[in-house]
Motif scaffolding. Structure first.
Motif, PDB file in Angstrom:
ATOM      1  N   TRP A  10      57.771  46.298  66.726  1.00  0.00           N
ATOM      2  CA  TRP A  10      58.914  46.073  67.609  1.00  0.00           C
ATOM      3  C   TRP A  10      58.963  44.648  68.140  1.00  0.00           C
ATOM      4  N   ARG A  11      58.011  43.811  67.771  1.00  0.00           N
ATOM      5  CA  ARG A  11      58.006  42.429  68.249  1.00  0.00           C
ATOM      6  C   ARG A  11      59.162  41.654  67.629  1.00  0.00           C
ATOM      7  N   GLY A  12      59.559  40.594  68.328  1.00  0.00           N
ATOM      8  CA  GLY A  12      60.646  39.753  67.829  1.00  0.00           C
ATOM      9  C   GLY A  12      62.029  40.247  68.225  1.00  0.00           C
ATOM     10  N   ARG A  13      62.098  41.320  68.984  1.00  0.00           N
ATOM     11  CA  ARG A  13      63.390  41.871  69.401  1.00  0.00           C
ATOM     12  C   ARG A  13      63.717  41.530  70.854  1.00  0.00           C
ATOM     13  N   ARG A  14      62.914  40.644  71.450  1.00  0.00           N
ATOM     14  CA  ARG A  14      63.111  40.152  72.816  1.00  0.00           C
ATOM     15  C   ARG A  14      62.950  41.246  73.867  1.00  0.00           C
ATOM     16  N   LEU A  15      62.148  42.276  73.539  1.00  0.00           N
ATOM     17  CA  LEU A  15      61.899  43.353  74.489  1.00  0.00           C
ATOM     18  C   LEU A  15      61.040  42.887  75.661  1.00  0.00           C
TER      19      LEU A  15
END
Length: 69
Positions: A10-15
């Protein structure tokens, strides 16, 4: 903030920036004057630059002594 992490898929999705920004806003609304976090400066995840982009500044540095079995 005790522990914040995003699983690799889920990284890279600006969470993380979205979550931390919301937390900081709610801290300010609650009347808190300062937010502090600990970060592993050797982390390959880029956490240091994320926190700096969100306005955190380096403060005191500590050394942790660890025994691994």
């Amino acid at each position: 903030m005790e522990l914040i992490g995003v699983v690799r898929d889920w990284r890279g999705r600006r969470l993380a920036p979205a979550l931390i920004s919301r937390l900081l806003t709610s801290f300010g609304e609650a009347g808190l004057e300062r937010a502090v976090l600990d970060v592993d400066t050797a982390s390959p995840t880029g956490a240091n630059s994320l926190y700096e982009r969100l306005g955190f500044q380096a403060g005191t540095q500590e050394i942790a002594l660890v025994i691994e079995y």
